[in-house]
Design an enzyme around this catalytic site. Structure first.
Site, short mmCIF file in Angstrom:
data_model
loop_
_atom_site.label_atom_id
_atom_site.label_comp_id
_atom_site.label_asym_id
_atom_site.label_seq_id
_atom_site.Cartn_x
_atom_site.Cartn_y
_atom_site.Cartn_z
N CYS A 61 0.87 -1.18 0.00
CA CYS A 61 0.00 0.00 0.00
C CYS A 61 0.91 1.23 0.00
O CYS A 61 2.13 1.14 0.19
CB CYS A 61 -0.91 0.00 1.23
SG CYS A 61 -0.01 0.13 2.79
N HIS A 90 5.63 -5.63 8.20
CA HIS A 90 5.57 -7.06 8.53
C HIS A 90 5.81 -7.91 7.29
O HIS A 90 4.90 -8.55 6.76
CB HIS A 90 4.21 -7.40 9.16
CG HIS A 90 4.11 -6.95 10.58
ND1 HIS A 90 2.92 -6.67 11.19
CD2 HIS A 90 5.07 -6.74 11.51
CE1 HIS A 90 3.15 -6.30 12.44
NE2 HIS A 90 4.44 -6.33 12.66
N GLU A 123 1.24 -1.22 16.48
CA GLU A 123 0.41 -0.06 16.17
C GLU A 123 -0.54 0.27 17.32
O GLU A 123 -0.69 1.44 17.71
CB GLU A 123 -0.40 -0.31 14.89
CG GLU A 123 -1.19 0.92 14.47
CD GLU A 123 -2.21 0.64 13.38
OE1 GLU A 123 -3.32 1.18 13.48
OE2 GLU A 123 -1.92 -0.12 12.44
N THR A 155 -5.53 0.03 12.33
CA THR A 155 -5.95 0.26 10.93
C THR A 155 -6.03 -1.01 10.09
O THR A 155 -6.59 -0.99 9.00
CB THR A 155 -4.99 1.24 10.23
OG1 THR A 155 -3.66 0.71 10.29
CG2 THR A 155 -5.04 2.61 10.87
#
Length: 397
Positions: A66, A96, A187, A250
């Site tokens: 992304c 990751h 996160e 997210t």
């Protein structure tokens, strides 16, 4: 601690950088050569489908790297180029993906060592450069690095920062942040460090437990034991659940986060009445576009007749696990692998099950003509996807 003020002062520091160093052109060429795939481009050009012999590959229409991940990796490469001789550290895996993290180590970007479950920042000197990964870093970690006076390169994804801003808003008006996520995930650790009072719920089952407690009360000790590792210090479920706001990691399933938000909205409406809802409940959309696109593309892909599904991504990648969950719920034989090396033969494939355990699937590749669905998580380079597809073609040749 005033986390907002700290973040502002950090961002105005001359040791802080989150825009790169002007080496975009060279780095883009390097990333293209290391991670781009002409085969994947060919499949895209053929309307995401390619047949070779007995195998038809159907590729999800949104998959892989992304924008936030690409940006983080590019900034890490730029950092190495800009600081050719300095020691460079990273507070966690940059993303990751095992092949990308391996590449970081080859470039002599070191990971902060972990001793008995805690990061050891004593190894970092004030002249060192430290990269914050795409998932971000906790306020406490940033404070340590800022106090040391080392150079900080912040590759935190803007979508993650958006969630931090949301929990800051909750904190300002004394709402408890209910965070949909995994309490151990980097996160979520970072997000909770920006929150005031918070409670982390993994799924709808846990959310329902909390909703029932809000409506009916319950066993306080049991509640605190259940969420012992997933709530702020001194959390009191009898007081701290009167005003709640929703936030999320997210990479969680979009549909589940939405259901979770609706559950708490209904709960607060039931408890306090529709006219009082805005005094007890807040919800902002913090679902990442890229995560959503990959999940939507997967939902579309599993509508096709597929003999099996291969989901490619790091075993600790939450967004990849969510893609696997979609295939599992559709009842399609599905295998989550992190690299082509997991494919031992047409009779043996090592894969990660949804419970997190590794297993060997035997006779995973059916005889005769087959249609294979393929997708990958947001941290997976096209080159890794190509290697897997080529391996499947060769095993069936």
């Amino acid at each position: 601690m005033d986390t907002k003020a700290f973040k502002r002062s950090l961002q105005h520091s001359e040791n802080y950088n989150r825009k790169g160093f002007g080496h975009q052109a060279e780095v883009t060429t390097q990333l293209q050569s290391e991670y781009h795939s002409s085969l994947i481009q060919e499949i895209r050009d053929r309307n995401y489908s390619l047949q070779r012999g007995d195998v038809t590959i159907r590729l999800a229409q949104a998959f892989g790297f992304c924008w936030g991940v690409e940006r983080a990796v590019a900034m890490a490469y730029e950092t190495r180029q800009h600081f050719p001789t300095e020691r460079i550290w990273i507070t966690n895996e940059i993303i990751h993906n095992p092949s990308v993290n391996q590449r970081m180590q080859e470039m002599e970007v070191k990971f902060i060592p972990v001793e008995t479950g805690k990061k050891d920042f004593s190894v970092v000197d004030n002249n060192d450069v430290v990269i914050l990964p795409a998932f971000g870093a906790s306020v406490q970690e940033m404070q340590i690095l800022h106090d040391k006076g080392c150079k900080i390169v912040d590759t935190t994804c803007p979508w993650v920062s958006k969630v931090w801003n949301t929990v800051e808003k909750h904190k300002k008006i004394d709402y408890t942040s209910i965070i949909h996520g995994k309490y151990k995930h980097e996160e979520t650790v970072a997000t909770s460090s920006f929150a005031g009072k918070y409670l982390i719920v993994l799924n709808l089952k846990e959310a329902q437990y909390v909703a029932d407690y809000i409506l009916n009360g319950g066993n306080r000790e049991e509640f605190l034991q259940k969420f012992a590792k997933a709530c702020s210090a001194g959390f009191d479920p009898d007081q701290d659940l009167e005003r709640v706001g929703i936030a999320n990691q997210t990479t969680m399933l979009k549909g589940e986060t939405e259901q979770l938000g609706k559950l708490f909205e209904r709960t607060m409406m039931q408890k306090y009445g529709p006219d009082q809802l805005n005094d007890h409940f807040q919800s902002f959309n913090t679902i990442c576009d890229a995560t959503q696109e990959r999940q939507d593309a997967m939902l579309e892909l599993v509508q096709h007749e597929l003999d099996l599904m291969v989901v490619i991504g790091g075993f600790n990648s939450s967004n990849t696990t969510q893609l696997q969950q979609i295939a599992f719920e559709k009842g399609i034989p599905s295998y989550h692998i992190d690299s082509v090396e997991r494919i031992k033969s047409g009779d043996a494939l090592e894969h990660r099950q949804l419970n997190g355990e590794l297993a060997i699937a035997e006779n995973w590749l059916p005889a005769g003509k087959i249609v294979v669905g393929v997708t990958s998580g947001a941290s997976t380079p096209d080159k890794v996807v190509e290697d897997v597809i080529e391996k499947i073609f060769s095993l069936k040749a």
